[in-house]
Design a protein around this motif. Structure first.
Motif, PDB file in Angstrom:
ATOM      1  N   ASP A 122     -18.065 -89.253 -31.251  1.00 42.47           N
ATOM      2  CA  ASP A 122     -16.616 -89.372 -31.416  1.00 42.47           C
ATOM      3  C   ASP A 122     -15.986 -87.982 -31.290  1.00 42.47           C
ATOM      4  N   LYS A 124     -12.871 -87.028 -31.502  1.00 46.50           N
ATOM      5  CA  LYS A 124     -11.875 -86.721 -32.546  1.00 46.50           C
ATOM      6  C   LYS A 124     -12.561 -86.266 -33.820  1.00 46.50           C
ATOM      7  N   THR A 125     -13.647 -86.938 -34.181  1.00 48.49           N
ATOM      8  CA  THR A 125     -14.403 -86.526 -35.372  1.00 48.49           C
ATOM      9  C   THR A 125     -14.950 -85.124 -35.184  1.00 48.49           C
ATOM     10  N   ASP A 128     -12.171 -82.744 -35.711  1.00 49.72           N
ATOM     11  CA  ASP A 128     -11.835 -82.703 -37.140  1.00 49.72           C
ATOM     12  C   ASP A 128     -12.816 -81.823 -37.909  1.00 49.72           C
ATOM     13  N   VAL A 215     -19.625 -83.730 -44.424  1.00 49.12           N
ATOM     14  CA  VAL A 215     -19.878 -84.126 -43.040  1.00 49.12           C
ATOM     15  C   VAL A 215     -21.374 -84.354 -42.873  1.00 49.12           C
ATOM     16  N   TYR A 231     -17.210 -87.834 -43.037  1.00 42.52           N
ATOM     17  CA  TYR A 231     -17.236 -87.811 -41.581  1.00 42.52           C
ATOM     18  C   TYR A 231     -18.692 -87.790 -41.131  1.00 42.52           C
ATOM     19  N   LEU A 233     -21.131 -87.021 -37.578  1.00 42.52           N
ATOM     20  CA  LEU A 233     -21.390 -86.690 -36.175  1.00 42.52           C
ATOM     21  C   LEU A 233     -22.731 -87.325 -35.822  1.00 42.52           C
TER      22      LEU A 233
END
Length: 291
Positions: A122, A124-125, A128, A215, A231, A233
């Motif tokens: 993603d 956008k992630t 971020d 994250v 979040y 990844l």
């Protein structure tokens, strides 16, 4: 395809068992008993093992609600990848009959891991996470066992770019002692892949209890690290054998370091200018006259 997750696969087989054909029942029985082996068999090999044709195996997968055997095989691999012991992984390495086949097989598998990661990550992630790195008062990095090398790599380069990075490691002090001051102004980057280190998950949960942004850099949104993070990844790490594949995770981390570095170009230039002088003075790197 039906919404069959890795926890429901065995139940799905059991529920459908009564209406399966005789050949399909043989496949079902084999998978229920030997799912760890079936997960790495081709449709042809699975059929040969139970005494049915390859087409029967394909029809069996479709009967379960999959579009084909590869989808069923993927679900089986998802089911087992966090449960296989190292000894079981070594047994699965037998499908490489020679050094050359191991070389080609592993490189091809790693290429596939990177391809799938590129398709699924993603963006956008990712952006971020880069933003959070700059917003954090302090950045903690946790990656244990086989993920230690990746965590240290990330910490090494981020420490060259920033001055608020701490890699949490096993040592004289406990993980939680190293994180005693973590709070809502900080950021924790947790790295973990199957088999997931329980202590890494504990660290993520501890950080979240302190209000810290968390994250996870992991292999799936179903990963226990992702479940403990704000979040995630995602980097595919399908194993080739008893050695964990960290090629795609390392590639994502490389991208993260470069993305951070792009915002700190001037600082990077100064840092590496100073480092080059230090490295030359203390002969950090070998310098051989060109021929």
């Amino acid at each position: 395809m039906i919404d069959t997750d890795k926890q429901d696969l065995m139940k799905n087989i059991q529920l459908r068992y009564p209406r399966l054909s005789k050949g399909q029942k043989l496949i079902a029985e084999y998978i229920l008993k030997h799912y760890d082996k079936a997960a790495f068999m081709t449709a042809s090999k699975l059929g040969l093992s139970v005494g049915v044709s390859e087409s029967t195996v394909v029809r069996f997968a479709i009967e379960l609600g999959y579009t084909g055997y590869p989808k069923l095989q993927k679900s089986l691999q998802e089911l087992i990848k966090n449960k296989l012991t190292t000894v079981q992984r070594i047994e699965l390495t037998n499908h490489y009959p020679s050094s050359e086949s191991a070389l080609r097989g592993v490189l091809k598998a790693d290429m596939e891991n990177i391809r799938v990661t590129l398709e699924k990550i993603d963006i956008k992630t990712f952006d971020d996470v880069v933003n959070m790195i700059f917003q954090a008062k302090k950045i903690y990095i946790v990656g244990l066992r086989s993920s230690t090398a990746v965590a240290e790599f990330l910490g090494f380069y981020l420490n060259l770019l920033l001055d608020n990075v701490h890699v949490v490691t096993y040592g004289i002090s406990d993980l939680f002692e190293q994180m005693i001051d973590i709070n809502e102004d900080d950021l924790l980057l947790g790295i973990g892949f199957p088999r997931y280190a329980a202590r890494t998950i504990d660290a993520l949960n501890f950080a979240r209890s302190r209000g810290t942004k968390v994250v996870a850099i992991t292999d799936s949104l179903l990963s226990p690290l992702a479940a403990s993070a704000d979040y995630a990844l995602i980097a595919q790490s399908n194993m080739a054998s008893f050695v964990d594949s960290l090629v795609a995770p390392l590639s994502v981390i490389n991208a993260l370091i470069i993305a951070v570095g792009l915002r700190e170009k001037e600082k990077i230039s100064k840092v590496f200018t100073n480092l080059e002088e230090i490295w030359a003075e203390f002969n950090v790197y070998s310098h051989k006259d060109s021929i």
